[in-house]
Design an enzyme around this catalytic site. Sequence first.
Site, short mmCIF file in Angstrom:
data_model
loop_
_atom_site.label_atom_id
_atom_site.label_comp_id
_atom_site.label_asym_id
_atom_site.label_seq_id
_atom_site.Cartn_x
_atom_site.Cartn_y
_atom_site.Cartn_z
N ARG A 147 0.86 -1.18 0.00
CA ARG A 147 0.00 0.00 0.00
C ARG A 147 0.90 1.23 0.00
NH1 ARG A 147 -2.16 -3.59 3.82
NH2 ARG A 147 -4.26 -4.37 3.31
N LYS B 242 -2.04 -2.18 7.66
CA LYS B 242 -3.47 -1.99 7.90
C LYS B 242 -3.93 -2.96 8.99
CE LYS B 242 -7.84 -1.54 5.41
NZ LYS B 242 -8.51 -1.64 4.07
N HIS C 144 -2.77 2.93 -6.15
CA HIS C 144 -3.16 1.68 -5.48
C HIS C 144 -3.45 0.58 -6.48
CE1 HIS C 144 -4.41 -0.51 -1.90
NE2 HIS C 144 -5.48 -0.94 -2.57
N ARG D 295 -1.01 -2.27 -6.71
CA ARG D 295 -1.17 -3.39 -5.77
C ARG D 295 -2.16 -4.41 -6.33
NH1 ARG D 295 -1.19 -4.91 -0.15
NH2 ARG D 295 -3.25 -5.53 0.59
N HIS E 71 -4.04 -9.73 3.76
CA HIS E 71 -5.49 -9.77 3.94
C HIS E 71 -5.84 -10.68 5.12
CE1 HIS E 71 -6.34 -8.62 -0.53
NE2 HIS E 71 -6.08 -7.58 0.22
N TYR F 21 -9.66 -11.18 -6.77
CA TYR F 21 -8.75 -11.16 -7.92
C TYR F 21 -8.98 -12.35 -8.83
CZ TYR F 21 -6.52 -7.54 -5.19
OH TYR F 21 -6.29 -6.40 -4.47
#
Length: 376
Positions: A157, A182, A288, A291, A314, A323
């Site tokens: 990120r 995150k 972004h 990514r 994640h 994805y």
Amino acid sequence: MHPDSHALLFGFCLQERVSWGQTPPRLLDLVSIVCRRRHYSPRTEDSYSYWIRQYIYFHHKRHPNTLDEKGVEAFLNHLAVVRRVSASTQTQALNALVFLYNAVLEKPLDQMTGLKRIQRRHRVPIVLTREEVKAVLSHMHGTSRLMAELLYGSGLRVGECVTLRVKDLDFASASLTVRSGKGGKDRTTVLPKRLHVPLHQHLLRVAEQHKKDLSHGAGLAPMPNALARKYPSASASWGWQFVFPSAVLRPWGESGRLARWHASDSTIQRAFRAGLTQAGVLKHASVHTLRHSFATHLLAAGTDIRTIQLLLGHRSLQTTMIYTHVLEATRQVVSPWIIWTAKSPGGSVVVVYPPSYHYQAHFRTALGWYSEQSGL
């Protein structure tokens, strides 16, 4: 204000070691105190403060203690109906107000039956092809290009990229460690070998700048939490310096000594937008998107979805699965419009597209052959 509210505010003051003789902190100061006590990220603190301020302005600067869940409903419904914000924006505002009433004012809200929640829409992330990534990067230069290459090559990120420290790069194992990403989580991801030489050259320039700062009584890097007190000399060490430092020195901490913070997010964002325009890429992409492209291209290359989840950081595999939707929507699929009939001087020519993953290359070959036959 109700007497209990005064007692509540003074209770917070006592918890934060504020004496009775001092003026109680303002509401937004209390919000910052609680956020920092809970080790929330600066972005979360800024976001909560923004929405609480908007909430107060919406109710003509009335103190939130004088409002209840009906006031919260009115504000959130205004965001949905009048301001037409997205579902995630309304949820962010809701989280800020729930935090305000539960954690700061200690006045939990009742169930809000009249709240109009915005329906969250399923959106597929924008992904650049490898050719588009190369085209955009070719129009970027210097440190901004190196940052963009690292974003694409490691799946970082933007905030994780600019806050990287020298000690988090491991060239021997071709990996880097993201600290407090995150959700406050650490993770390890890949460090592309093709970036080793450019990164070494960049770090030599940063080290030269660091030595110069030290000779002028500066050379500090801001430390997270209370590490500056635990390790007083660490902020001046080379390992704790930011990989992408700011161009200016700013005062830091109670001492007021000059420190060099990390580069701003806007630096890479502006450079990427310019590169996108110059490359002629029409997709509504942001930095972004690199990514998203990292994850999609790994998946197309055969990397298993669990590994990609770990590299991206994640929490849920379901988040990474999006994805697969991007890839499977076009992979090895040929449109029903596979037969193209065109008139040539000698009669009718029929071109059949083979059901291949590389059908675009076959299409270009067939189109060139047709142009020669028809004299175009």
